[in-house]
Design a protein around this motif. Structure first.
Motif, mmCIF file in Angstrom:
data_model
loop_
_atom_site.group_PDB
_atom_site.id
_atom_site.type_symbol
_atom_site.label_atom_id
_atom_site.label_comp_id
_atom_site.label_asym_id
_atom_site.label_seq_id
_atom_site.Cartn_x
_atom_site.Cartn_y
_atom_site.Cartn_z
ATOM 1 N N ILE A 57 5.884 5.571 -4.410
ATOM 2 C CA ILE A 57 4.894 6.505 -5.052
ATOM 3 C C ILE A 57 5.384 7.770 -3.785
ATOM 4 N N PRO A 58 5.572 9.019 -4.407
ATOM 5 C CA PRO A 58 5.940 10.015 -3.772
ATOM 6 C C PRO A 58 4.581 10.767 -3.034
ATOM 7 N N ARG A 59 4.866 11.222 -1.908
ATOM 8 C CA ARG A 59 3.645 11.739 -1.158
ATOM 9 C C ARG A 59 2.980 12.569 -1.863
ATOM 10 N N GLY A 60 3.343 13.463 -2.736
ATOM 11 C CA GLY A 60 2.532 14.205 -3.457
ATOM 12 C C GLY A 60 1.673 13.733 -4.488
ATOM 13 N N GLU A 61 2.007 12.436 -4.888
ATOM 14 C CA GLU A 61 1.095 11.771 -5.769
ATOM 15 C C GLU A 61 0.424 10.646 -4.899
ATOM 16 N N SER A 62 0.160 10.590 -3.855
ATOM 17 C CA SER A 62 -0.311 9.504 -3.001
ATOM 18 C C SER A 62 -2.062 9.329 -3.320
ATOM 19 N N LYS A 63 -2.555 10.361 -3.966
ATOM 20 C CA LYS A 63 -4.022 10.287 -4.151
ATOM 21 C C LYS A 63 -4.523 9.370 -5.397
ATOM 22 N N GLY A 64 -3.198 8.877 -6.058
ATOM 23 C CA GLY A 64 -3.287 8.112 -7.136
ATOM 24 C C GLY A 64 -3.325 6.482 -6.628
ATOM 25 N N TYR A 65 -3.289 6.287 -5.475
ATOM 26 C CA TYR A 65 -3.365 4.922 -4.980
ATOM 27 C C TYR A 65 -4.678 4.785 -4.168
ATOM 28 N N LYS A 66 -5.499 3.759 -4.161
ATOM 29 C CA LYS A 66 -6.599 3.567 -3.617
ATOM 30 C C LYS A 66 -6.915 1.890 -3.181
ATOM 31 N N PRO A 71 -8.720 -1.250 -1.462
ATOM 32 C CA PRO A 71 -9.989 -1.954 -1.512
ATOM 33 C C PRO A 71 -10.571 -1.550 -0.227
ATOM 34 N N GLY A 72 -11.720 -0.646 -0.217
ATOM 35 C CA GLY A 72 -12.573 -0.107 0.938
ATOM 36 C C GLY A 72 -11.833 1.102 1.715
ATOM 37 N N MET A 73 -11.044 1.674 0.895
ATOM 38 C CA MET A 73 -10.229 2.733 1.616
ATOM 39 C C MET A 73 -10.491 4.225 0.743
ATOM 40 N N LYS A 74 -10.058 5.261 1.204
ATOM 41 C CA LYS A 74 -10.314 6.312 0.534
ATOM 42 C C LYS A 74 -8.880 6.772 -0.202
ATOM 43 N N ALA A 75 -9.027 7.207 -1.329
ATOM 44 C CA ALA A 75 -7.726 7.458 -2.273
ATOM 45 C C ALA A 75 -6.655 8.329 -1.188
ATOM 46 N N GLY A 76 -5.358 7.780 -1.399
ATOM 47 C CA GLY A 76 -4.294 8.528 -0.803
ATOM 48 C C GLY A 76 -3.861 7.969 0.613
ATOM 49 N N ARG A 77 -4.649 6.666 1.038
ATOM 50 C CA ARG A 77 -4.571 6.117 2.341
ATOM 51 C C ARG A 77 -3.467 5.047 2.447
ATOM 52 N N SER A 78 -2.641 4.698 3.338
ATOM 53 C CA SER A 78 -1.646 3.840 3.304
ATOM 54 C C SER A 78 -1.140 3.678 4.863
ATOM 55 N N ASN A 79 -1.263 2.661 5.246
ATOM 56 C CA ASN A 79 -0.811 2.495 6.670
ATOM 57 C C ASN A 79 0.802 2.356 6.821
ATOM 58 N N ILE A 80 1.511 2.594 5.884
ATOM 59 C CA ILE A 80 2.923 2.742 5.994
ATOM 60 C C ILE A 80 3.432 3.955 5.146
ATOM 61 N N GLY A 81 2.602 4.981 4.910
ATOM 62 C CA GLY A 81 2.861 6.071 4.325
ATOM 63 C C GLY A 81 3.383 6.030 2.998
ATOM 64 N N PHE A 82 4.059 7.100 2.169
ATOM 65 C CA PHE A 82 4.452 6.924 0.872
ATOM 66 C C PHE A 82 6.197 7.575 0.903
ATOM 67 N N ALA A 115 9.979 -9.835 -4.409
ATOM 68 C CA ALA A 115 8.239 -10.207 -4.138
ATOM 69 C C ALA A 115 7.395 -9.138 -3.826
ATOM 70 N N SER A 116 6.218 -9.539 -3.655
ATOM 71 C CA SER A 116 4.992 -8.488 -3.435
ATOM 72 C C SER A 116 4.579 -8.498 -1.923
ATOM 73 N N HIS A 117 4.406 -7.444 -1.145
ATOM 74 C CA HIS A 117 3.934 -7.262 0.029
ATOM 75 C C HIS A 117 2.670 -6.482 0.185
ATOM 76 N N ALA A 118 1.908 -6.257 -1.141
ATOM 77 C CA ALA A 118 1.107 -5.600 -1.294
ATOM 78 C C ALA A 118 1.458 -4.118 -1.409
ATOM 79 N N CYS A 119 0.397 -3.017 -1.361
ATOM 80 C CA CYS A 119 0.847 -1.824 -1.471
ATOM 81 C C CYS A 119 0.798 -0.761 -0.138
ATOM 82 N N GLY A 120 -0.498 -0.702 0.385
ATOM 83 C CA GLY A 120 -0.674 0.118 1.528
ATOM 84 C C GLY A 120 -0.580 -0.706 2.805
ATOM 85 N N HIS A 121 -0.150 -1.999 3.033
ATOM 86 C CA HIS A 121 -0.021 -2.556 4.339
ATOM 87 C C HIS A 121 -1.506 -2.594 5.072
#
Length: 331
Positions: free
Chosen positions: A72-81, A83-94, A119-125
């Motif tokens: 997901i490019p940084r400019g589209e980060s708000k498309g990811y949310k 669980p329990g977090m604000k949209a556009g947050r990720s511990n490993i960025g975009f 395989a999968s490591h989820a999304c926002g770490h």
């Protein structure tokens, strides 16, 4: 008895077929030693190139636990949310750019064609230790959706390989939790979602995977390391923290590489010379301490993966091989 009769009797006896000695049972062929190398995150495109090249030269296949925010490019980060977090947050960025995503997608697809596993490591770490089953299912669904749509969402529909959507829906069979944080709710969600295996556990040493209903559960082992042979998880980040308190110290990189290789090789030899339990070692797409841990990994796979009685394989391939050649104690 005349001499002629005696001679005839002796000739008859000599003509009888010899009684065959019973054959000694042949020892059962020993199973191949399995070595499972995996990478968490799988983001840096330069390390995609490097890891694929190492594998090609060493006759190895790896498992890449992909984080979906790297698609997901940084400019589209708000498309990811998460669980329990604000949209556009990720511990490993975009991803920084669409071009960066395009290169990564190309690596993912080509690595799979080369026999590696995605395989999968989820999304926002995020640490999901307090997540509910519903939270995990939500993150799994987001991951699948992002991967399925990755080419189209980045304006790359004309470059999407044939078969990508099928791979994204059904070809991602395994999961490793960020931070190896694995509550019971994770395993419940994995079963419902249809994962074949989980690789989030930590075990006291190399151990065969457990079967929990429909889910096969692997664990990274504790291995002896360092002058005092203290146990540590067989993963680069844990070594990084032990060796330099999680701070890069390039001046001691060669020392850390030597210590790590010694620990890895000893852990491998213990299983190779013993019961041949699969050995798992984990890495990240970050060259900590100036690449010490990647160099130790490269030395190990170069040393052992071309042996006829060793197979350096992905988690999914290991499951199939273990079904064909169950591990048994050395006679």
């Amino acid at each position: 008895m005349s001499r002629l009769v005696l001679a005839a009797c002796l000739c008859a006896l000599l003509a009888q077929p010899a009684v065959a000695e019973p054959e000694s049972p042949q020892p059962a062929a020993r199973p191949k030693q399995l070595l499972l190398i995996s990478f968490d995150g799988a983001h840096d495109n330069a390390l995609w190139v490097k890891s694929r090249d190492i594998a090609r030269r060493a006759n190895a296949h790896f498992t890449y636990f992909l984080s979906c925010t790297t698609l997901i490019p940084r400019g589209e980060s708000k498309g990811y949310k998460a669980p329990g977090m604000k949209a556009g947050r990720s511990n490993i960025g975009f991803a920084p750019t669409v071009e960066d995503v395009a290169a990564r997608l190309d690596h993912v697809w080509n690595a799979r064609q080369e026999g590696h596993e995605i395989a999968s490591h989820a999304c926002g770490h995020f640490d999901g230790k307090d997540w509910s089953k519903a939270d995990w299912l939500s993150e799994f669904a987001t991951f699948r959706s992002v991967v399925i749509d990755a080419w189209k969402a980045n304006g790359l529909a004309d470059k999407e390989p044939e078969g990508w959507a099928t791979f994204a829906r059904t070809g991602i069979r395994g999961f490793r939790a960020p931070y190896l944080s694995a509550p019971d709710s994770l395993f419940e969600a994995q079963k419902e979602f249809g994962f074949a295996y989980d690789a989030s556990l930590v075990t006291k040493g190399a151990m065969l995977p457990d079967e929990d209903g429909s889910l096969i559960r692997f664990g990274l082992p504790l291995i002896p390391e360092g002058p005092q042979s203290r146990n540590i998880i067989g993963m680069d980040y844990n070594l990084f923290v032990r060796h330099s308190a999680g701070m890069d110290n390039p001046s001691r990189s060669d020392e850390f590489e030597a210590r790590t290789y010694t620990a890895f090789k000893a852990a491998f030899d213990k299983e190779y010379e013993g019961e041949r339990i699969p050995l798992q070692l984990g890495f990240h797409f970050v060259e900590m301490n100036a690449g010490a841990y990647w160099r130790a990994m490269e030395r190990l796979v170069t040393d052992v993966c071309r042996r006829e009685d060793v197979a350096c394989v992905s988690y999914s391939a290991a499951i199939d091989l273990l079904a064909q050649q169950p591990v048994s104690p050395r006679s």
